[in-house]
Design a protein around this motif. Structure first.
Motif, PDB file in Angstrom:
ATOM      1  N   ILE A 159      -1.245  28.846  40.779  1.00 57.13           N
ATOM      2  CA  ILE A 159      -0.937  27.667  41.585  1.00 57.13           C
ATOM      3  C   ILE A 159      -1.712  26.499  41.001  1.00 57.13           C
ATOM      4  O   ILE A 159      -2.935  26.440  41.119  1.00 57.13           O
ATOM      5  N   VAL A 160      -1.006  25.597  40.360  1.00 57.04           N
ATOM      6  CA  VAL A 160      -1.624  24.392  39.802  1.00 57.04           C
ATOM      7  C   VAL A 160      -0.851  23.183  40.318  1.00 57.04           C
ATOM      8  O   VAL A 160       0.368  23.255  40.502  1.00 57.04           O
ATOM      9  N   PRO A 161      -1.549  22.075  40.554  1.00 56.89           N
ATOM     10  CA  PRO A 161      -0.878  20.888  41.111  1.00 56.89           C
ATOM     11  C   PRO A 161       0.312  20.413  40.290  1.00 56.89           C
ATOM     12  O   PRO A 161       1.281  19.893  40.845  1.00 56.89           O
ATOM     13  N   GLU A 162       0.284  20.591  38.984  1.00 58.19           N
ATOM     14  CA  GLU A 162       1.373  20.125  38.142  1.00 58.19           C
ATOM     15  C   GLU A 162       2.710  20.762  38.516  1.00 58.19           C
ATOM     16  O   GLU A 162       3.769  20.172  38.319  1.00 58.19           O
ATOM     17  N   ASN A 163       2.670  21.957  39.082  1.00 58.62           N
ATOM     18  CA  ASN A 163       3.906  22.642  39.485  1.00 58.62           C
ATOM     19  C   ASN A 163       4.514  22.067  40.753  1.00 58.62           C
ATOM     20  O   ASN A 163       5.642  22.432  41.106  1.00 58.62           O
ATOM     21  N   PHE A 164       3.787  21.185  41.420  1.00 54.78           N
ATOM     22  CA  PHE A 164       4.249  20.685  42.719  1.00 54.78           C
ATOM     23  C   PHE A 164       4.248  19.161  42.790  1.00 54.78           C
ATOM     24  O   PHE A 164       4.414  18.593  43.847  1.00 54.78           O
ATOM     25  N   ARG A 165       4.063  18.517  41.647  1.00 57.92           N
ATOM     26  CA  ARG A 165       3.915  17.057  41.600  1.00 57.92           C
ATOM     27  C   ARG A 165       5.215  16.325  41.939  1.00 57.92           C
ATOM     28  O   ARG A 165       5.193  15.258  42.555  1.00 57.92           O
ATOM     29  N   THR A 166       6.348  16.868  41.540  1.00 54.15           N
ATOM     30  CA  THR A 166       7.647  16.231  41.779  1.00 54.15           C
ATOM     31  C   THR A 166       8.646  17.288  42.251  1.00 54.15           C
ATOM     32  O   THR A 166       8.402  18.493  42.120  1.00 54.15           O
ATOM     33  N   VAL A 167       9.767  16.833  42.750  1.00 46.59           N
ATOM     34  CA  VAL A 167      10.824  17.771  43.144  1.00 46.59           C
ATOM     35  C   VAL A 167      11.280  18.566  41.920  1.00 46.59           C
ATOM     36  O   VAL A 167      11.487  19.779  42.001  1.00 46.59           O
ATOM     37  N   ALA A 168      11.394  17.910  40.787  1.00 46.77           N
ATOM     38  CA  ALA A 168      11.810  18.604  39.563  1.00 46.77           C
ATOM     39  C   ALA A 168      10.793  19.671  39.157  1.00 46.77           C
ATOM     40  O   ALA A 168      11.164  20.778  38.761  1.00 46.77           O
ATOM     41  N   ALA A 169       9.497  19.354  39.271  1.00 46.60           N
ATOM     42  CA  ALA A 169       8.460  20.333  38.921  1.00 46.60           C
ATOM     43  C   ALA A 169       8.500  21.522  39.877  1.00 46.60           C
ATOM     44  O   ALA A 169       8.331  22.671  39.448  1.00 46.60           O
ATOM     45  N   ILE A 170       8.726  21.254  41.144  1.00 51.34           N
ATOM     46  CA  ILE A 170       8.817  22.341  42.132  1.00 51.34           C
ATOM     47  C   ILE A 170      10.026  23.218  41.815  1.00 51.34           C
ATOM     48  O   ILE A 170       9.938  24.439  41.839  1.00 51.34           O
ATOM     49  N   ARG A 171      11.157  22.574  41.498  1.00 52.28           N
ATOM     50  CA  ARG A 171      12.368  23.327  41.133  1.00 52.28           C
ATOM     51  C   ARG A 171      12.100  24.217  39.923  1.00 52.28           C
ATOM     52  O   ARG A 171      12.439  25.400  39.915  1.00 52.28           O
ATOM     53  N   ASP A 172      11.449  23.658  38.901  1.00 48.24           N
ATOM     54  CA  ASP A 172      11.151  24.439  37.702  1.00 48.24           C
ATOM     55  C   ASP A 172      10.231  25.611  38.037  1.00 48.24           C
ATOM     56  O   ASP A 172      10.404  26.720  37.516  1.00 48.24           O
TER      57      ASP A 172
END
Length: 89
Positions: free
Chosen positions: A61-74
């Motif tokens: 769990i790193v913030p970069e994975n949740f920074r944007t909707v696109a990052a969350i989707r990825d």
């Protein structure tokens, strides 16, 4: 509704109730713009676990994975089994 739209709808409903879902750009930085804080992130992760059935406890769990909707989707797409594996289970 695809994964991006499901995530966008959740973010708007939970954190941006005055924003129409179609106006939230997928690359809008949720942290930098103060939309999501650390407590909100925990709630988001819990929702992802429930919504998509992904084993978030086992993932980094790193913030970069949740920074944007696109990052969350990825993040969600990388955590889900491959489509062929999904249909076999």
């Amino acid at each position: 509704m695809d994964i991006t739209e499901v995530i966008r709808e959740f973010v708007v409903t939970e954190y941006l109730p005055d924003t129409p879902a179609d106006e939230l750009e997928v690359d809008y930085d949720l942290f930098r713009n103060g939309v999501v804080n650390s407590l909100d992130l925990l709630r988001l992760i819990s929702w992802l676990k429930d919504q998509f059935g992904i084993p978030v406890d086992e993932l980094d769990i790193v913030p970069e994975n949740f920074r944007t909707v696109a990052a969350i989707r990825d993040f969600v797409e990388s955590a889900l089994p491959a489509p062929a594996e999904r249909t076999l289970s």
